[in-house]
Design a protein around this motif. Structure first.
Motif, PDB file in Angstrom:
ATOM      1  N   PRO A   1      31.039 -15.739  -5.180  1.00 61.16           N
ATOM      2  CA  PRO A   1      30.961 -17.255  -5.054  1.00 61.16           C
ATOM      3  C   PRO A   1      29.692 -18.097  -4.427  1.00 61.16           C
ATOM      4  O   PRO A   1      29.172 -18.858  -4.792  1.00 61.16           O
ATOM      5  N   SER A   2      29.165 -16.844  -3.601  1.00 63.17           N
ATOM      6  CA  SER A   2      28.057 -17.461  -2.995  1.00 63.17           C
ATOM      7  C   SER A   2      26.657 -17.288  -3.869  1.00 63.17           C
ATOM      8  O   SER A   2      25.511 -17.714  -3.556  1.00 63.17           O
ATOM      9  N   GLY A   3      26.877 -17.056  -5.242  1.00 59.30           N
ATOM     10  CA  GLY A   3      25.786 -16.673  -5.985  1.00 59.30           C
ATOM     11  C   GLY A   3      25.535 -15.242  -6.231  1.00 59.30           C
ATOM     12  O   GLY A   3      25.873 -14.257  -5.410  1.00 59.30           O
ATOM     13  N   GLY A   4      24.976 -14.840  -7.414  1.00 56.37           N
ATOM     14  CA  GLY A   4      24.497 -13.686  -7.681  1.00 56.37           C
ATOM     15  C   GLY A   4      25.933 -12.844  -8.429  1.00 56.37           C
ATOM     16  O   GLY A   4      26.837 -13.435  -8.613  1.00 56.37           O
ATOM     17  N   LYS A   5      25.588 -11.605  -8.565  1.00 56.93           N
ATOM     18  CA  LYS A   5      26.910 -10.701  -8.985  1.00 56.93           C
ATOM     19  C   LYS A   5      26.832  -9.464  -8.276  1.00 56.93           C
ATOM     20  O   LYS A   5      25.611  -8.990  -8.083  1.00 56.93           O
ATOM     21  N   THR A   6      27.808  -8.581  -8.738  1.00 56.48           N
ATOM     22  CA  THR A   6      27.812  -7.125  -8.172  1.00 56.48           C
ATOM     23  C   THR A   6      28.096  -6.488  -9.893  1.00 56.48           C
ATOM     24  O   THR A   6      29.052  -6.758 -10.348  1.00 56.48           O
ATOM     25  N   VAL A   7      27.426  -5.352 -10.046  1.00 54.68           N
ATOM     26  CA  VAL A   7      27.411  -4.659 -11.273  1.00 54.68           C
ATOM     27  C   VAL A   7      28.123  -3.328 -10.780  1.00 54.68           C
ATOM     28  O   VAL A   7      27.403  -2.595  -9.908  1.00 54.68           O
ATOM     29  N   SER A   8      29.310  -2.855 -11.118  1.00 56.45           N
ATOM     30  CA  SER A   8      29.683  -1.706 -10.518  1.00 56.45           C
ATOM     31  C   SER A   8      30.155  -0.643 -11.832  1.00 56.45           C
ATOM     32  O   SER A   8      30.481  -1.140 -12.831  1.00 56.45           O
ATOM     33  N   ALA A   9      30.192   0.689 -11.475  1.00 56.03           N
ATOM     34  CA  ALA A   9      30.629   1.564 -12.693  1.00 56.03           C
ATOM     35  C   ALA A   9      31.310   2.887 -11.581  1.00 56.03           C
ATOM     36  O   ALA A   9      30.976   3.138 -10.460  1.00 56.03           O
ATOM     37  N   LEU A  10      32.492   3.215 -12.306  1.00 55.68           N
ATOM     38  CA  LEU A  10      33.077   4.275 -11.914  1.00 55.68           C
ATOM     39  C   LEU A  10      33.144   5.502 -12.677  1.00 55.68           C
ATOM     40  O   LEU A  10      32.784   5.507 -13.851  1.00 55.68           O
ATOM     41  N   LEU A  11      32.240   6.693 -12.199  1.00 57.79           N
ATOM     42  CA  LEU A  11      31.936   7.905 -12.652  1.00 57.79           C
ATOM     43  C   LEU A  11      32.837   9.067 -12.287  1.00 57.79           C
ATOM     44  O   LEU A  11      33.209   9.024 -11.105  1.00 57.79           O
ATOM     45  N   PRO A  12      32.981  10.122 -12.913  1.00 54.63           N
ATOM     46  CA  PRO A  12      33.984  11.089 -12.682  1.00 54.63           C
ATOM     47  C   PRO A  12      33.180  12.016 -11.495  1.00 54.63           C
ATOM     48  O   PRO A  12      32.022  12.029 -11.524  1.00 54.63           O
ATOM     49  N   ARG A  13      34.056  12.558 -10.743  1.00 57.14           N
ATOM     50  CA  ARG A  13      33.286  13.307  -9.482  1.00 57.14           C
ATOM     51  C   ARG A  13      33.367  14.747 -10.050  1.00 57.14           C
ATOM     52  O   ARG A  13      32.584  15.659  -9.731  1.00 57.14           O
TER      53      ARG A  13
ATOM     54  N   HIS B   1      25.591   0.182  -3.337  1.00 61.93           N
ATOM     55  CA  HIS B   1      26.632   0.656  -2.357  1.00 61.93           C
ATOM     56  C   HIS B   1      27.111   1.919  -3.343  1.00 61.93           C
ATOM     57  O   HIS B   1      27.227   1.879  -4.546  1.00 61.93           O
ATOM     58  N   LEU B   2      27.350   2.870  -2.491  1.00 69.31           N
ATOM     59  CA  LEU B   2      27.943   4.022  -3.079  1.00 69.31           C
ATOM     60  C   LEU B   2      29.191   4.450  -2.461  1.00 69.31           C
ATOM     61  O   LEU B   2      29.244   4.548  -1.072  1.00 69.31           O
ATOM     62  N   THR B   3      30.270   4.857  -3.009  1.00 67.61           N
ATOM     63  CA  THR B   3      31.429   5.014  -2.528  1.00 67.61           C
ATOM     64  C   THR B   3      32.173   6.380  -3.161  1.00 67.61           C
ATOM     65  O   THR B   3      32.295   6.442  -4.281  1.00 67.61           O
ATOM     66  N   ALA B   4      32.511   7.425  -2.487  1.00 70.01           N
ATOM     67  CA  ALA B   4      33.196   8.494  -2.880  1.00 70.01           C
ATOM     68  C   ALA B   4      34.648   8.367  -2.922  1.00 70.01           C
ATOM     69  O   ALA B   4      35.162   8.401  -1.457  1.00 70.01           O
ATOM     70  N   HIS B   5      35.413   8.415  -3.851  1.00 69.08           N
ATOM     71  CA  HIS B   5      36.686   8.405  -3.776  1.00 69.08           C
ATOM     72  C   HIS B   5      37.308   9.930  -4.030  1.00 69.08           C
ATOM     73  O   HIS B   5      36.250  10.701  -4.752  1.00 69.08           O
ATOM     74  N   PRO B   6      38.528  10.200  -4.058  1.00 66.73           N
ATOM     75  CA  PRO B   6      38.652  11.824  -4.175  1.00 66.73           C
ATOM     76  C   PRO B   6      38.241  12.151  -5.763  1.00 66.73           C
ATOM     77  O   PRO B   6      38.028  13.471  -5.832  1.00 66.73           O
ATOM     78  N   ASP B   7      38.555  11.396  -6.790  1.00 67.45           N
ATOM     79  CA  ASP B   7      38.098  12.038  -7.982  1.00 67.45           C
ATOM     80  C   ASP B   7      36.957  11.009  -8.739  1.00 67.45           C
ATOM     81  O   ASP B   7      36.662  11.514  -9.735  1.00 67.45           O
ATOM     82  N   LEU B   8      36.492  10.060  -8.077  1.00 70.86           N
ATOM     83  CA  LEU B   8      35.568   9.424  -8.716  1.00 70.86           C
ATOM     84  C   LEU B   8      34.313   8.819  -7.857  1.00 70.86           C
ATOM     85  O   LEU B   8      34.346   8.979  -6.470  1.00 70.86           O
ATOM     86  N   ILE B   9      33.303   8.573  -7.971  1.00 68.26           N
ATOM     87  CA  ILE B   9      32.048   7.908  -7.470  1.00 68.26           C
ATOM     88  C   ILE B   9      32.024   6.577  -7.788  1.00 68.26           C
ATOM     89  O   ILE B   9      31.853   6.301  -9.204  1.00 68.26           O
ATOM     90  N   GLU B  10      31.956   5.716  -6.969  1.00 72.14           N
ATOM     91  CA  GLU B  10      31.759   4.302  -7.229  1.00 72.14           C
ATOM     92  C   GLU B  10      30.306   4.010  -6.905  1.00 72.14           C
ATOM     93  O   GLU B  10      29.824   4.088  -5.756  1.00 72.14           O
ATOM     94  N   VAL B  11      29.706   3.410  -7.806  1.00 70.96           N
ATOM     95  CA  VAL B  11      28.480   2.845  -7.899  1.00 70.96           C
ATOM     96  C   VAL B  11      28.298   1.267  -8.158  1.00 70.96           C
ATOM     97  O   VAL B  11      29.068   0.874  -9.056  1.00 70.96           O
ATOM     98  N   ALA B  12      27.976   0.308  -6.853  1.00 73.52           N
ATOM     99  CA  ALA B  12      27.943  -0.895  -7.129  1.00 73.52           C
ATOM    100  C   ALA B  12      26.432  -1.448  -6.431  1.00 73.52           C
ATOM    101  O   ALA B  12      25.947  -0.934  -5.656  1.00 73.52           O
ATOM    102  N   VAL B  13      26.009  -2.411  -7.604  1.00 77.51           N
ATOM    103  CA  VAL B  13      24.489  -2.861  -7.155  1.00 77.51           C
ATOM    104  C   VAL B  13      24.713  -4.397  -7.331  1.00 77.51           C
ATOM    105  O   VAL B  13      25.203  -5.026  -8.232  1.00 77.51           O
TER     106      VAL B  13
END
Length: 130
Positions: free
Chosen positions: A118-130, A66-78
């Motif tokens: 809760p359903s199992g597994g995980k999400t690893v996320s990172a916030l990076l500067p835009r 998952h990639l999300t662009a916020h005004p000042d950050l890029i969020e990466v989640a796997v």
């Protein structure tokens, strides 16, 4: 952080790590107002590559990016099906086993987070500067 997302995308396996990098580059190139700086884009692509590689190697081979662009950050989640959180390792300087990725992700990101689902597994996320 402003919670208004400007753009978001998801990539589902069985896409390869190279596919994830290519999708990330396309996502970043499409961003406008503000566009992302070249060095920041390189860092985002590197973090995506490391997190997806870890999901493929240690998370059972399947992932959702998952990639999300916020005004000042890029969020990466796997997302991956493994409950095992990433861990810092002593890098293998003989070239056989890695150990560089999680440390690199933490160095490049403003913050990282591991969320166990809760359903199992995980999400690893990172916030990076835009």
């Amino acid at each position: 952080m402003d919670t208004i997302c400007r753009n978001t995308t998801a990539v589902h396996s069985p896409a390869t790590v190279a596919d994830a990098r290519e999708s990330t580059r396309g996502f970043l190139e499409a961003l406008q107002q503000p566009a992302i700086a070249s060095d920041a884009a390189d860092s985002v692509v590197l973090v995506v590559s490391e997190l997806v590689t870890n999901a493929v190697r240690h998370g059972g081979g399947t992932y959702t990016l998952h990639l999300t662009a916020h005004p000042d950050l890029i969020e990466v989640a796997v997302d991956d099906p493994s409950s095992q959180a990433p861990r810092m390792r002593t890098p293998d300087l003989d070239g056989a086993g890695g150990g560089f990725g999680w440390g690199m992700v933490n160095d490049l990101a403003h913050s990282t987070n591991v969320t166990h689902r809760p359903s199992g597994g995980k999400t690893v996320s990172a916030l990076l500067p835009r």
